[in-house]
Design a protein around this motif. Sequence first.
Motif, PDB file in Angstrom:
ATOM      1  N   LEU A 117       0.867  -1.191   0.208  1.00  0.00           N
ATOM      2  CA  LEU A 117      -0.599  -0.213  -0.378  1.00  0.00           C
ATOM      3  C   LEU A 117       0.467   0.844   0.283  1.00  0.00           C
ATOM      4  CD1 LEU A 117      -2.557   0.809  -0.127  1.00  0.00           C
ATOM      5  CD2 LEU A 117      -2.652   0.774   2.879  1.00  0.00           C
ATOM      6  N   ALA A 118       2.197   1.117   0.509  1.00  0.00           N
ATOM      7  CA  ALA A 118       3.102   2.537   1.061  1.00  0.00           C
ATOM      8  C   ALA A 118       3.516   2.461  -0.549  1.00  0.00           C
ATOM      9  CB  ALA A 118       3.565   2.033   1.870  1.00  0.00           C
ATOM     10  N   LEU A 119       3.943   1.774  -1.594  1.00  0.00           N
ATOM     11  CA  LEU A 119       4.456   1.841  -2.751  1.00  0.00           C
ATOM     12  C   LEU A 119       3.263   2.117  -3.403  1.00  0.00           C
ATOM     13  CD1 LEU A 119       6.372  -1.042  -3.438  1.00  0.00           C
ATOM     14  CD2 LEU A 119       7.261   0.682  -3.210  1.00  0.00           C
ATOM     15  N   VAL A 120       1.892   1.816  -3.566  1.00  0.00           N
ATOM     16  CA  VAL A 120       0.756   1.976  -3.993  1.00  0.00           C
ATOM     17  C   VAL A 120       0.556   3.785  -4.334  1.00  0.00           C
ATOM     18  CG1 VAL A 120      -1.570   1.924  -5.496  1.00  0.00           C
ATOM     19  CG2 VAL A 120       0.212  -0.374  -4.778  1.00  0.00           C
ATOM     20  N   ILE A 121       0.746   4.777  -3.148  1.00  0.00           N
ATOM     21  CA  ILE A 121       0.538   5.263  -3.245  1.00  0.00           C
ATOM     22  C   ILE A 121       1.759   6.413  -2.716  1.00  0.00           C
ATOM     23  CG2 ILE A 121      -0.537   7.168  -0.874  1.00  0.00           C
ATOM     24  CD1 ILE A 121      -1.996   4.496   0.134  1.00  0.00           C
ATOM     25  N   LEU A 122       2.451   5.836  -2.547  1.00  0.00           N
ATOM     26  CA  LEU A 122       3.710   6.993  -2.198  1.00  0.00           C
ATOM     27  C   LEU A 122       4.464   7.242  -3.726  1.00  0.00           C
ATOM     28  CD1 LEU A 122       5.085   6.320   0.796  1.00  0.00           C
ATOM     29  CD2 LEU A 122       3.945   7.949   0.753  1.00  0.00           C
TER      30      LEU A 122
END
Length: 149
Positions: A117-122
Motif C-alpha cells: 500500500l505504501a508503494l502504491v500511494i507514495l
Amino acid sequence: MALTTVVAFLVLVGYGFVRSGLDGLKGGSAVAAHGRSVDGVVVAKDKVIGPQGSRFKRIEVRFTTAAGTSYQLWEGGDADVGDTIRVHYEPGRPETASTHSVTSNRVMYGILALAGLALVILMPLLVLRLGREGLRDIRRAVRRRSAVG
C-alpha cells in the motif's frame, strides 16, 4: 521517462504485495476459523543463499491430513531431520499448510499488504512532487532569461 517507468513498476509490485498480503490474511483467517493442526515430520533441511550472500534455513515437512492424504511443504525453519513439528492447514486446501502460527502468518501478511500500500500511494506522490519541482525550476530559468534579455 525512466523515472516514470521505475515508478510504474514499483506501483505494480506494490499492488502485487497488497493482493498477496490480503489473500494471505484471508487464508490465515480461514485457517484460524476452520483449520486443523496435525503433527508433521521434518524430512529434509536446506540452506538457501539469498541476496548479498545472506543465508536462511528451510525445512521440508511431511504431514498427513485427517482424511489420510500425505503432503509435503518447504518452509523457513530450523528443526532437525526427524523432528516432529506442528502443521496448521485449512481442510480441503493443503496448500495453506504452514508450520508457523496463525498469528505469525497474519503479522507477516499484514506487513506485506502495508508495504504494498505504501508503494502504491507514495510512488505516484513522489512523481508528482518531482514534476512540480521540475516545473518550478523551469519557470525560474525562464524568468532569469527574460530578466536578462
